[in-house]
Scaffold this motif. Sequence first.
Motif, PDB file in Angstrom:
ATOM      1  N   VAL A  95      44.003  30.995  55.511  1.00 32.00           N
ATOM      2  CA  VAL A  95      44.953  31.731  56.045  1.00 32.00           C
ATOM      3  C   VAL A  95      44.543  33.108  55.528  1.00 32.00           C
ATOM      4  N   LEU A  96      44.562  33.223  54.367  1.00 34.06           N
ATOM      5  CA  LEU A  96      44.071  34.357  53.506  1.00 34.06           C
ATOM      6  C   LEU A  96      42.866  34.910  54.106  1.00 34.06           C
ATOM      7  N   SER A  97      41.645  34.127  54.369  1.00 31.01           N
ATOM      8  CA  SER A  97      40.668  34.681  54.998  1.00 31.01           C
ATOM      9  C   SER A  97      40.579  35.518  56.224  1.00 31.01           C
ATOM     10  N   TRP A  98      41.851  35.127  56.816  1.00 24.29           N
ATOM     11  CA  TRP A  98      42.006  35.904  58.166  1.00 24.29           C
ATOM     12  C   TRP A  98      42.971  37.069  57.818  1.00 24.29           C
ATOM     13  N   LEU A  99      43.961  36.792  57.051  1.00 20.57           N
ATOM     14  CA  LEU A  99      45.047  37.997  56.891  1.00 20.57           C
ATOM     15  C   LEU A  99      44.444  39.036  55.769  1.00 20.57           C
ATOM     16  N   LEU A 100      43.462  38.862  55.140  1.00 26.37           N
ATOM     17  CA  LEU A 100      42.901  39.736  54.199  1.00 26.37           C
ATOM     18  C   LEU A 100      41.676  40.227  54.675  1.00 26.37           C
ATOM     19  N   SER A 101      41.239  39.861  55.851  1.00 27.37           N
ATOM     20  CA  SER A 101      40.009  40.548  56.450  1.00 27.37           C
ATOM     21  C   SER A 101      40.640  42.013  57.083  1.00 27.37           C
ATOM     22  N   LYS A 102      39.581  42.917  57.071  1.00 23.45           N
ATOM     23  CA  LYS A 102      39.917  44.444  57.507  1.00 23.45           C
ATOM     24  C   LYS A 102      40.383  44.153  59.119  1.00 23.45           C
ATOM     25  N   ASN A 103      39.692  43.352  59.908  1.00 24.36           N
ATOM     26  CA  ASN A 103      39.855  43.279  61.274  1.00 24.36           C
ATOM     27  C   ASN A 103      41.437  42.738  61.523  1.00 24.36           C
ATOM     28  N   GLU A 143      35.880  19.980  47.296  1.00 31.43           N
ATOM     29  CA  GLU A 143      35.516  19.856  48.513  1.00 31.43           C
ATOM     30  C   GLU A 143      34.662  21.229  48.909  1.00 31.43           C
ATOM     31  N   VAL A 144      33.459  21.007  49.595  1.00 30.34           N
ATOM     32  CA  VAL A 144      32.757  22.408  49.795  1.00 30.34           C
ATOM     33  C   VAL A 144      33.486  23.273  50.874  1.00 30.34           C
ATOM     34  N   ASP A 145      34.021  22.691  51.832  1.00 26.74           N
ATOM     35  CA  ASP A 145      34.615  23.456  52.872  1.00 26.74           C
ATOM     36  C   ASP A 145      35.796  24.320  52.207  1.00 26.74           C
ATOM     37  N   ALA A 146      36.522  23.647  51.428  1.00 24.24           N
ATOM     38  CA  ALA A 146      37.940  24.268  50.775  1.00 24.24           C
ATOM     39  C   ALA A 146      37.181  25.507  49.789  1.00 24.24           C
ATOM     40  N   THR A 147      35.956  24.969  49.087  1.00 21.98           N
ATOM     41  CA  THR A 147      35.700  25.963  48.194  1.00 21.98           C
ATOM     42  C   THR A 147      35.006  27.224  48.842  1.00 21.98           C
ATOM     43  N   ALA A 148      34.525  26.949  50.053  1.00 18.20           N
ATOM     44  CA  ALA A 148      33.869  28.181  51.126  1.00 18.20           C
ATOM     45  C   ALA A 148      35.016  29.120  51.210  1.00 18.20           C
ATOM     46  N   HIS A 149      36.294  28.572  51.613  1.00 13.65           N
ATOM     47  CA  HIS A 149      37.392  29.297  52.202  1.00 13.65           C
ATOM     48  C   HIS A 149      38.125  30.015  50.972  1.00 13.65           C
ATOM     49  N   VAL A 150      38.078  29.422  49.805  1.00 16.86           N
ATOM     50  CA  VAL A 150      38.577  30.104  48.574  1.00 16.86           C
ATOM     51  C   VAL A 150      37.657  31.288  48.321  1.00 16.86           C
ATOM     52  N   LEU A 151      36.237  31.243  48.242  1.00 18.67           N
ATOM     53  CA  LEU A 151      35.209  32.028  48.069  1.00 18.67           C
ATOM     54  C   LEU A 151      35.631  33.248  49.040  1.00 18.67           C
ATOM     55  N   ASN A 152      35.910  32.962  50.255  1.00 17.26           N
ATOM     56  CA  ASN A 152      35.883  34.173  51.399  1.00 17.26           C
ATOM     57  C   ASN A 152      37.372  34.814  51.073  1.00 17.26           C
ATOM     58  N   ALA A 153      38.407  34.050  50.694  1.00 14.04           N
ATOM     59  CA  ALA A 153      39.611  34.725  50.305  1.00 14.04           C
ATOM     60  C   ALA A 153      39.522  35.895  49.233  1.00 14.04           C
ATOM     61  N   PHE A 154      38.721  35.239  48.297  1.00 14.43           N
ATOM     62  CA  PHE A 154      38.690  36.139  47.101  1.00 14.43           C
ATOM     63  C   PHE A 154      37.660  37.365  47.226  1.00 14.43           C
ATOM     64  N   VAL A 155      36.707  37.037  48.151  1.00 15.77           N
ATOM     65  CA  VAL A 155      35.865  38.158  48.225  1.00 15.77           C
ATOM     66  C   VAL A 155      36.804  39.506  49.317  1.00 15.77           C
ATOM     67  N   ARG A 156      37.424  38.586  50.277  1.00 16.43           N
ATOM     68  CA  ARG A 156      38.182  39.677  50.990  1.00 16.43           C
ATOM     69  C   ARG A 156      39.327  40.400  50.569  1.00 16.43           C
ATOM     70  N   GLN A 157      39.898  39.822  49.082  1.00 19.73           N
ATOM     71  CA  GLN A 157      41.013  40.681  48.599  1.00 19.73           C
ATOM     72  C   GLN A 157      40.352  41.868  47.753  1.00 19.73           C
ATOM     73  N   GLN A 158      39.106  42.036  47.643  1.00 20.14           N
ATOM     74  CA  GLN A 158      38.755  42.892  46.746  1.00 20.14           C
ATOM     75  C   GLN A 158      38.956  44.272  47.071  1.00 20.14           C
ATOM     76  N   HIS A 159      39.060  44.665  48.650  1.00 23.81           N
ATOM     77  CA  HIS A 159      39.480  45.853  48.930  1.00 23.81           C
ATOM     78  C   HIS A 159      40.692  46.155  48.868  1.00 23.81           C
ATOM     79  N   LEU A 160      41.466  45.284  48.253  1.00 20.76           N
ATOM     80  CA  LEU A 160      43.083  45.651  47.930  1.00 20.76           C
ATOM     81  C   LEU A 160      43.158  45.473  46.704  1.00 20.76           C
ATOM     82  N   ASN A 161      42.418  45.082  45.754  1.00 20.21           N
ATOM     83  CA  ASN A 161      42.264  44.737  44.250  1.00 20.21           C
ATOM     84  C   ASN A 161      43.309  43.966  43.697  1.00 20.21           C
ATOM     85  N   LEU A 162      43.547  42.682  44.374  1.00 19.74           N
ATOM     86  CA  LEU A 162      44.736  41.973  44.093  1.00 19.74           C
ATOM     87  C   LEU A 162      44.527  41.115  42.842  1.00 19.74           C
ATOM     88  N   ILE A 163      43.183  40.801  42.647  1.00 23.48           N
ATOM     89  CA  ILE A 163      42.784  40.013  41.614  1.00 23.48           C
ATOM     90  C   ILE A 163      41.774  40.735  40.688  1.00 23.48           C
TER      91      ILE A 163
END
Length: 217
Positions: A95-103, A143-163
């Motif tokens: 969910v975060l991978s979508w909500l945090l995307s600039k698109n 699980e690799v798919d869960a890990t991939a989604h977590v990675l994407n979420a944390f990449v996409r939060q960077q423009h907001l500096n949430l972590i």
Amino acid sequence: TRPIVRSVGSVVVIYPPTTRYHASAEKTEVFNVDIWLTSFLGYLASFLPNMAVQNPRPVLDKYVNKWLWQQQNEDGSWSYTTAFPVGDNDDTALVLSWLLSKNSKAIQTQEHKKRAQAALNFILENHNDNFLGFSTWENIAAEVDATAHVLNAFVRQQHLNLIDNNTTEEIFEECSKCFKNKQLQNGLWTTRWHLENIYPTSQILMVLPPNYSEERY
């Protein structure tokens, strides 16, 4: 099995039934994957050029984003279904991978930032240190798919500096090691929730360089 089709306002949402094991309930039940599917389609849309997302923008803003925020649990997490409100790392990250995307244009207020930060903290708090990578639920192996989604979420939060950056870098390193350790000899990956290799492999390829560039998404 035929999917369930339901109208939400002027939007038709498809709910394909799925069987998934509930670690907390210790049993297998069949539920619709309405939250997972909605966020996954948004996640795929986030990889489109910004121009391609403009046409359905009113629908995304008024229905999809609003609906996803409404499904967030009090602890900051999301489940994969509205029928089972216990959240998990994989669906929260997706969910975060979508909500945090600039698109998505889904982060419009300080309240949105606060809620996104709560979701990221949920993932961090439910990380099992006994396993390399991230799992859907804390008490099962990564699980690799869960890990991939977590990675994407944390990449996409960077423009907001949430972590903080140190935590983000640690996650990048751990996720990369997980992908390397779990890759099969034929170059593909496998995962718990899918019988085939295409889905987990595609989720990893979508977050490997250059795809997970903060500037690009």
